[in-house]
Design a protein around this motif. Structure first.
Motif, PDB file in Angstrom:
ATOM      1  N   ASP A 136       0.819  -1.207   0.000  1.00  0.00           N
ATOM      2  CA  ASP A 136       0.000   0.000   0.000  1.00  0.00           C
ATOM      3  C   ASP A 136       0.855   1.260   0.000  1.00  0.00           C
ATOM      4  O   ASP A 136       2.007   1.255   0.451  1.00  0.00           O
ATOM      5  CB  ASP A 136      -0.928   0.006   1.209  1.00  0.00           C
ATOM      6  CG  ASP A 136      -1.957  -1.113   1.162  1.00  0.00           C
ATOM      7  OD1 ASP A 136      -2.189  -1.643   0.066  1.00  0.00           O
ATOM      8  OD2 ASP A 136      -2.511  -1.460   2.220  1.00  0.00           O
ATOM      9  N   VAL A 137       0.266   2.343  -0.481  1.00  0.00           N
ATOM     10  CA  VAL A 137       0.934   3.639  -0.495  1.00  0.00           C
ATOM     11  C   VAL A 137       0.353   4.469   0.645  1.00  0.00           C
ATOM     12  O   VAL A 137      -0.860   4.693   0.701  1.00  0.00           O
ATOM     13  CB  VAL A 137       0.718   4.361  -1.836  1.00  0.00           C
ATOM     14  CG1 VAL A 137       1.477   5.693  -1.847  1.00  0.00           C
ATOM     15  CG2 VAL A 137       1.169   3.481  -3.002  1.00  0.00           C
ATOM     16  N   ILE A 138       1.196   4.909   1.559  1.00  0.00           N
ATOM     17  CA  ILE A 138       0.759   5.727   2.685  1.00  0.00           C
ATOM     18  C   ILE A 138       1.618   6.980   2.746  1.00  0.00           C
ATOM     19  O   ILE A 138       2.746   7.009   2.250  1.00  0.00           O
ATOM     20  CB  ILE A 138       0.845   4.965   4.026  1.00  0.00           C
ATOM     21  CG1 ILE A 138       2.291   4.513   4.300  1.00  0.00           C
ATOM     22  CG2 ILE A 138      -0.094   3.763   4.021  1.00  0.00           C
ATOM     23  CD1 ILE A 138       2.462   3.817   5.661  1.00  0.00           C
ATOM     24  N   ASP A 139       1.057   8.026   3.343  1.00  0.00           N
ATOM     25  CA  ASP A 139       1.838   9.256   3.478  1.00  0.00           C
ATOM     26  C   ASP A 139       2.605   9.253   4.796  1.00  0.00           C
ATOM     27  O   ASP A 139       2.600   8.263   5.534  1.00  0.00           O
ATOM     28  CB  ASP A 139       0.936  10.492   3.331  1.00  0.00           C
ATOM     29  CG  ASP A 139      -0.066  10.666   4.467  1.00  0.00           C
ATOM     30  OD1 ASP A 139       0.021   9.932   5.484  1.00  0.00           O
ATOM     31  OD2 ASP A 139      -0.952  11.537   4.354  1.00  0.00           O
ATOM     32  N   GLU A 140       3.251  10.354   5.110  1.00  0.00           N
ATOM     33  CA  GLU A 140       4.099  10.412   6.302  1.00  0.00           C
ATOM     34  C   GLU A 140       3.313  10.284   7.593  1.00  0.00           C
ATOM     35  O   GLU A 140       3.884  10.014   8.658  1.00  0.00           O
ATOM     36  CB  GLU A 140       4.892  11.719   6.313  1.00  0.00           C
ATOM     37  CG  GLU A 140       4.000  12.956   6.372  1.00  0.00           C
ATOM     38  CD  GLU A 140       4.786  14.246   6.377  1.00  0.00           C
ATOM     39  OE1 GLU A 140       5.707  14.368   7.222  1.00  0.00           O
ATOM     40  OE2 GLU A 140       4.488  15.129   5.543  1.00  0.00           O
ATOM     41  N   TRP A 141       1.978  10.461   7.497  1.00  0.00           N
ATOM     42  CA  TRP A 141       1.124  10.384   8.683  1.00  0.00           C
ATOM     43  C   TRP A 141       0.356   9.062   8.764  1.00  0.00           C
ATOM     44  O   TRP A 141      -0.567   8.928   9.556  1.00  0.00           O
ATOM     45  CB  TRP A 141       0.139  11.551   8.690  1.00  0.00           C
ATOM     46  CG  TRP A 141       0.800  12.891   8.549  1.00  0.00           C
ATOM     47  CD1 TRP A 141       0.788  13.718   7.468  1.00  0.00           C
ATOM     48  CD2 TRP A 141       1.607  13.555   9.532  1.00  0.00           C
ATOM     49  NE1 TRP A 141       1.514  14.854   7.704  1.00  0.00           N
ATOM     50  CE2 TRP A 141       2.039  14.773   8.976  1.00  0.00           C
ATOM     51  CE3 TRP A 141       2.001  13.238  10.840  1.00  0.00           C
ATOM     52  CZ2 TRP A 141       2.846  15.679   9.667  1.00  0.00           C
ATOM     53  CZ3 TRP A 141       2.804  14.134  11.524  1.00  0.00           C
ATOM     54  CH2 TRP A 141       3.222  15.334  10.947  1.00  0.00           C
ATOM     55  N   GLY A 142       0.723   8.110   7.932  1.00  0.00           N
ATOM     56  CA  GLY A 142       0.085   6.795   7.969  1.00  0.00           C
ATOM     57  C   GLY A 142      -1.272   6.739   7.292  1.00  0.00           C
ATOM     58  O   GLY A 142      -2.003   5.765   7.465  1.00  0.00           O
ATOM     59  N   ARG A 143      -1.596   7.765   6.504  1.00  0.00           N
ATOM     60  CA  ARG A 143      -2.886   7.796   5.813  1.00  0.00           C
ATOM     61  C   ARG A 143      -2.738   7.200   4.411  1.00  0.00           C
ATOM     62  O   ARG A 143      -1.715   7.389   3.750  1.00  0.00           O
ATOM     63  CB  ARG A 143      -3.414   9.228   5.718  1.00  0.00           C
ATOM     64  CG  ARG A 143      -3.621   9.886   7.063  1.00  0.00           C
ATOM     65  CD  ARG A 143      -4.082  11.325   6.923  1.00  0.00           C
ATOM     66  NE  ARG A 143      -3.119  12.168   6.230  1.00  0.00           N
ATOM     67  CZ  ARG A 143      -3.272  13.475   6.019  1.00  0.00           C
ATOM     68  NH1 ARG A 143      -4.390  14.070   6.449  1.00  0.00           N
ATOM     69  NH2 ARG A 143      -2.358  14.182   5.385  1.00  0.00           N
ATOM     70  N   MET A 144      -3.799   6.512   3.950  1.00  0.00           N
ATOM     71  CA  MET A 144      -3.767   5.910   2.633  1.00  0.00           C
ATOM     72  C   MET A 144      -3.856   7.001   1.570  1.00  0.00           C
ATOM     73  O   MET A 144      -4.688   7.912   1.654  1.00  0.00           O
ATOM     74  CB  MET A 144      -4.926   4.918   2.450  1.00  0.00           C
ATOM     75  CG  MET A 144      -5.192   4.011   3.648  1.00  0.00           C
ATOM     76  SD  MET A 144      -3.720   3.194   4.328  1.00  0.00           S
ATOM     77  CE  MET A 144      -3.270   2.133   2.984  1.00  0.00           C
ATOM     78  N   VAL A 145      -3.004   6.906   0.550  1.00  0.00           N
ATOM     79  CA  VAL A 145      -3.062   7.818  -0.594  1.00  0.00           C
ATOM     80  C   VAL A 145      -3.035   6.978  -1.862  1.00  0.00           C
ATOM     81  O   VAL A 145      -2.579   5.826  -1.862  1.00  0.00           O
ATOM     82  CB  VAL A 145      -1.887   8.824  -0.579  1.00  0.00           C
ATOM     83  CG1 VAL A 145      -2.035   9.790   0.587  1.00  0.00           C
ATOM     84  CG2 VAL A 145      -0.541   8.113  -0.511  1.00  0.00           C
ATOM     85  N   PRO A 146      -3.557   7.496  -2.980  1.00  0.00           N
ATOM     86  CA  PRO A 146      -3.679   6.692  -4.196  1.00  0.00           C
ATOM     87  C   PRO A 146      -2.340   6.175  -4.704  1.00  0.00           C
ATOM     88  O   PRO A 146      -1.304   6.858  -4.598  1.00  0.00           O
ATOM     89  CB  PRO A 146      -4.308   7.661  -5.201  1.00  0.00           C
ATOM     90  CG  PRO A 146      -4.915   8.742  -4.381  1.00  0.00           C
ATOM     91  CD  PRO A 146      -4.080   8.861  -3.156  1.00  0.00           C
TER      92      PRO A 146
END
Length: 639
Positions: A96-106
């Motif tokens: 999965d792709v996540i941002d620096e805050w652990g949120r899912m991003v496309p």
């Protein structure tokens, strides 16, 4: 053609007028889900693999061909953040792709417009430019990948890491590993919503969705068997405070009851009341009892989140589809025949379920299009009232040239019981009903002996083979439509009892007891404990058998009634038999459940929607021949 044009135009203008009239004075805009939401969802045709290009191609067709019929939402279903690479599948970990805050991003490989931190904002803009609304599927809590990476938590009010009690908080502080999502155990887990950091994380998710321009959120693994009222309540409160109106949908729906739904109906706008619906006749039939229960409980169109809420029967698996859990996109036609498709659409509309079409619109055939845009059904779905199952009907079934006539009343229904094998928490006091029995040549059966309805009832048994358990045909042959079976006790085991809860996303798979091809995996290895539980240590769940009581009609026919906004009366006859059946109802019985509609007191005329047959003036009773697995939709108008 002119009549059809003006009919469609009238419906479109009235629908838009009704929507505008539902506008309320609120910073959050219009009333949400004033009518059962209607749109397109990517799951049935693409599973998780859809790309930006494929999604927008379908959205364009919705805008051109379905928007005028009230279809306004286009929803990308789950795992839009997962990389489509070798090794990735519906319950894989680490893709999965996540941002620096652990949120899912496309995943930028599938959603190229997301590059540069744009998320799904460019996709949402294109959808809005088409005059449509954009929706996404999200999972419960936080991803296992974010917890493993131990990302910091974002404090949206301060724009930096969340700090409380003098320390920075991380994903591992809020993730509850013991509460992993039942059907995607590698993917997501609940968060501690009692902690400030847990609340901050969920706020950061939904603020991001609003910033992207999301209009609809399907929140999964929080309802039914996966019920998480605490997270639902918090998310609902967060959505209320957003400047952008978002329709809030809950999923999945396995084991949902009206009592459970009442606890969330005011917090959401729609909620699933069944497991996943796929293109099988058994899946359609399984919806009749649950829709009856929810209409009886007065749950249709009750007060919801900043608007109304609707029991949801799941997407319509019509047209061009994929398979559950597949990595392959649309590649096959729906397995439902024309009669079955009409039956499904009729039930969905008579029960006022949200209408979310699931087929690939790029291959939309004329027949499917005519079903999902039928103006009478869409009128019923949006504007009818007094929707309920009607029990006072009679039928004549024709089989092999022999007619059998049966009549019944609601009080004449007989209760029947069938064993259903599923999965439960091992702490459940009812899970300890298994015993072992020795067979010839050292073989063993493991049988469920608890809670039998009577002493002569054959128990549901499993056949033990090494470390595997598979169904014993001899013990369960009378219920062959409930489970998949092996041919004999000594034959090759084709299917094994599987403890992977994601299997329960298919309602048919659940009623079969979660049996799937044997793969010698840990989720197919079972231990019979001294306390009578049959446990799978890999999943931490136990097998359990429930003898569900269900009201059954001897000839397998059902009926629903509703009233229209102009006083018309809708009567739907459903033939669940495998033979042509004539279904009838007394006008006096219809008048009893629909008082004040002049039935039996004046001249009433009737026509049938699918055949176009005009019955003329009706007196005494109304009857219609209905083919196997089909439906008849009668429209009655009284002077």
């Amino acid at each position: 053609m002119k009549g059809v044009f003006f009919s469609s135009l009238y419906f479109y203008l009235f629908f838009c007028f009704g929507f505008l009239c539902s506008w309320v004075s609120s910073k959050n805009g219009p009333e949400r889900a004033a009518f059962p939401p209607r749109g397109w969802n990517s799951y049935d045709s693409f599973c998780w693999t859809i790309s930006e290009e494929e999604f927008l191609q379908n959205a364009e067709i919705v805008a051109k061909r379905l928007k005028s019929k009230g279809y306004e939402y286009v929803v990308v279903d789950y795992l839009w953040y997962r990389k489509k690479v070798p090794g990735a599948y519906t319950d894989s970990l680490g893709f999965d792709v996540i941002d620096e805050w652990g949120r899912m991003v496309p995943d930028p490989g599938r959603w190229p417009s997301s590059r540069g931190g744009k998320g799904l904002s460019e996709v949402a803009k294109k959808v809005h430019d088409m005059g449509l609304k954009f929706g996404i599927h999200v999972m419960r809590g936080i991803s296992t990948q974010a917890v493993n990476a131990n990302t910091p938590i974002l404090d949206v009010s301060k724009g930096g890491a969340y700090v409380e009690s003098g320390r920075k908080w991380f994903a591992s502080d809020i993730g509850i590993k013991s509460r992993a999502c039942g059907w995607m155990r590698n993917g997501f887990m609940s968060v501690n919503v009692n902690s400030g950091a847990g609340k901050a994380f969920l706020r950061s998710l939904y603020l991001q969705y609003a910033e992207w321009g999301v209009d609809f959120v399907k929140h999964d693994c929080v309802f039914g068997d996966d019920f998480d009222l605490a997270e639902i309540s918090l998310v609902s409160d967060v959505i209320k405070q957003l400047d952008r109106p978002i329709v809030y949908s809950l999923s999945p729906g396995t084991s949902v009851t009206p009592a459970m739904a009442k606890s969330v109906s005011g917090l959401a706008n729609m909620y699933r009341i069944t497991g996943d619906d796929w293109d099988t006749w058994n899946d359609i039939v399984s919806h009749f009892d649950i829709t009856r229960d929810f209409s009886t409980a007065k749950m249709i169109g009750t007060t919801g989140l900043m608007g109304k809420s609707w029991p949801d029967l799941d997407m319509l698996p019509l047209g061009w589809l994929t398979d559950p859990g597949s990595n392959e996109g649309p590649h096959r036609r729906s397995n439902l025949n024309l009669n079955e498709q009409r039956t499904q659409m009729t039930l969905w509309c008579m029960s006022k379920s949200p209408i979310m079409f699931g087929g690939d619109l790029r291959n939309l055939d004329d027949t499917t299009y005519s079903i999902i845009t039928n103006p009478t059904l869409l009128e019923i779905n949006s504007f009818s009232s007094n929707n309920m199952e009607f029990l006072k009907i009679a039928a004549t079934k024709v089989s092999n040239g022999i007619e059998q006539t049966l009549k019944w009343h609601s009080r004449d229904l007989e209760a029947s019981t069938l064993p259903v094998l599923g999965l439960s928490n091992c702490a459940d006091s009812k899970a300890g009903g298994w015993i072992t029995e020795g067979l010839n040549q050292g073989l063993e059966k493991i049988c469920w002996k608890e809670n039998l309805e009577h002493k002569y009832q054959a128990p549901l048994c499993l056949f033990k083979r090494g470390s595997r358990v598979a169904m014993d045909k001899e013990a369960t042959d009378t219920h062959h439509d409930q489970v998949e079976l092996i041919t004999s006790a000594t034959g090759t085991a084709d299917v094994c009892l599987d403890a992977t809860l994601k299997r329960k996303r298919s309602s048919e798979a659940f009623t079969r007891g979660s049996f799937f091809p044997c793969k010698r995996h840990e989720n197919q290895k079972w231990d019979l404990n001294s306390n009578g539980t049959l446990a799978n240590n890999y999943s931490g769940h136990c097998a359990i058998v429930k003898y569900n009581k269900a009201q059954s009609i001897p000839t397998g026919v059902r009926s629903w009634v509703a009233t229209g906004r102009e006083g018309e009366i809708y009567v739907a006859f459903f033939n669940l038999n495998n033979a042509r059946t004539v279904i009838s109802a007394q006008i006096s019985d219809l008048a009893e459940v629909l008082p004040g509609k002049k039935l039996g007191q004046s001249s009433c005329k009737c026509r049938e929607e699918w055949s176009g047959k005009d019955f003329g003036v009706i007196t005494g009773s109304i009857a219609a021949p209905v083919e196997s697995h089909s439906s008849a939709l009668l429209i009655i108008n009284c002077n």
